[in-house]
Design an enzyme around this catalytic site. Structure first.
Site, PDB file in Angstrom:
ATOM      1  N   LYS A 189       7.849  -0.899 -24.556  1.00  0.00           N
ATOM      2  CA  LYS A 189       8.309  -2.222 -25.006  1.00  0.00           C
ATOM      3  C   LYS A 189       9.294  -2.899 -24.080  1.00  0.00           C
ATOM      4  CE  LYS A 189      12.557   0.335 -25.270  1.00  0.00           C
ATOM      5  NZ  LYS A 189      13.779   0.052 -24.630  1.00  0.00           N
ATOM      6  N   THR A 246      17.377  -4.165 -26.868  1.00  0.00           N
ATOM      7  CA  THR A 246      17.130  -4.292 -25.435  1.00  0.00           C
ATOM      8  C   THR A 246      17.175  -5.776 -25.087  1.00  0.00           C
ATOM      9  OG1 THR A 246      15.730  -2.281 -25.307  1.00  0.00           O
ATOM     10  CG2 THR A 246      15.497  -3.896 -23.673  1.00  0.00           C
TER      11      THR A 246
END
Lengths: 330, 330
Positions: A189, A246
């Site tokens: 990711k 994130t």
């Protein structure tokens, strides 16, 4: 009845998980550094990796792998993926055959590109293997904020037992059988996190940023499905959830690297002033290697990889991406 | 060969789409307000809804529905969902039976809770129906930033023809057959946008915000699948993509309402100073009504609804959400 737990790795996440387990049952944490181990045992703190938090008195720390693992009924591997195999090899002689080994590492083994549960399978083929992953910034969890994660195991009974071990009112753990999907999502990711940061740095609009994150996650999903994972796992906590934390967190190193690249700075200058590793920088290369093996197109990862390696600027990457004709969405 | 297009509705999005179509083929835009129509025809601008942008000279504007639609080979309905039926009723007598009607409205019909393509089907049952949706802030698209969208139609040939009509190098249009999924995602994503804003206002961490957005999208997906849509549409541009643009944009009204509610303010005070409608406030109620009809659990929408209606505070909502035991992720 709570199982006896060994947490291998005394970094911030290992220490956080060990503290939680120690509230309910016998828990030992293993680490390499003498001063960290002593501090946990003598002062109930880990100032190097989890500054400012008091650890439960029941938590024992040790440098002896045998002491940590011989009595364990669950082993939690909180070791970075490049060192995962070497550390598990140390533990293997002491580990009972029937107990679950849970990986909480995010990443693939360098060179082999194996997932961590594949490494476990090579070293301890008889033990059940599981993964715990999600948007879990350790400091927020220790501080008592709500968070969620998934625990993945092919054996539903083991998944539920591990759910019971980790969950609390504020730490919501969901079960899934999709081990491959969770590991691939967690490992890759950061490619999308860098792309999202780059969008901020270039100064594209909110539409474009949303487009890049959505299509970036779609191409990761394609790869994950080709590797044997399930699409919906990528839309869940280990994929989208972790990616959102994130992309939105000002503390994210990968987002920061992307943003600085987007502003036209060179990778070596950015990394030099960070004093920390942003794993996504290497992940782009891994993702492209896997894409090649599995015959999957990953245009966003490819452009990001070229920016990271200084072949093109972030602005050129954005122009390159919009030159591809769009087709069906899925 | 470009089709003759009628865009019904001269707001910011209708004007944007009409401008794009007018570059390639004969395009007429219909609006209700004399001064808007005159300004488009005489000064090539729409200062009320799209200030600061020059419109193409080929774009014609009219207040006559007959003039706008009689020659049309495609009709684009850029009318807010509460007025959609009334306006389409005006157009219906002039519309040829074979031409596609494209809805770009985000929302459901009040009371009936019909999707816009269901309204089209009731009034013009013989015409192909399509939807265009995605993270498309009109001002960014007019300004030339890259963006993406999906065009959904059960007939793949019509979807591809519409893709050709709308797309450009910087506006990436993907096709899908999942009309239901696109409409439900577009209509209900603001519930999650409010929840995300509320997370900011309460001051929960990045983990919690990622958890709420991921699980919020998961519960919308459950509802959409129960209504006949496909899960992957919710992970695409009409779902996740649109949601991300909304959650990240400082301009988003729904996010703003959520944030202010999160800070403990009352809905009426927030709305009073906004001078604009935040549709998500009503969407919570619609989502719960649909959830009831289709037997789907939507704990996040339910808690948000209670906060919006002043029954509990945002902080209590967060505490309520973490009291539910988590199960399997999907």
């Amino acid at each position: 009845m709570r199982p006896t737990v060994a947490v291998i790795g005394a970094g911030s996440w290992g220490t956080t998980l060990a503290s939680r387990c120690a509230r309910h049952g016998s828990t030992t944490i293993w680490g390499l550094e003498d001063e960290v181990i002593e501090e946990i045992n003598e002062r109930r703190s880990n100032s190097r990796y989890l500054k400012g938090f008091e650890l439960p008195t029941a938590l024992r720390a040790t440098r002896s792998m045998e002491e940590a693992t011989r009595q364990a009924e669950v082993i939690v591997m909180a070791v970075p993926s490049p060192y995962f195999r070497a550390v598990l090899q140390q533990a293997a002689p002491f580990v009972r055959r029937s107990i679950p080994i849970v990986s909480v590492a995010k990443g693939l083994e360098p060179e082999s590109l194996l997932r961590m549960t594949e490494v476990i399978a090579e070293l301890l083929p008889d033990n059940p293997r599981a993964v715990l992953s999600g948007p879990n910034l350790a400091r927020e969890i220790v501080a008592g904020y709500a968070a969620g994660a998934v625990v993945a195991c092919r054996d539903a009974a083991v998944a539920e037992a591990l759910q019971g071990l980790f969950k609390s009112g504020l730490y919501r753990v969901y079960t899934t059988h999709d081990v491959v999907g969770v590991e691939v999502a967690a490992a890759l990711k950061n490619v999308v996190a860098i792309a999202a940061g780059m969008a901020d740095g270039v100064g594209v609009g909110d539409n474009t940023r949303a487009l890049v994150i959505t299509r970036g996650l779609a191409e990761l999903t394609r790869l994950g499905v080709a590797m044997g994972g399930e699409a919906r796992t990528f839309a869940g906590l280990a994929g989208l959830g972790d990616l959102l934390a994130t992309c939105m967190s000002p503390l994210s190193r990968n987002r920061h690297v992307g943003e600085q690249l987007g502003r036209g700075r060179k990778l070596e200058d950015i990394v030099a002033e960070m004093h920390m590793v942003a794993e996504g920088v290497h992940t782009c290369g891994l993702a492209l290697e896997l894409a090649k093996r599995h015959g999957v197109e990953m245009p966003i990862a490819r452009e990001i990889h070229r920016v990271v390696h200084g072949e093109i600027t972030a602005l050129q990457a954005y122009r390159g991406l919009v030159r591809r004709p769009p087709g069906a969405e899925t």
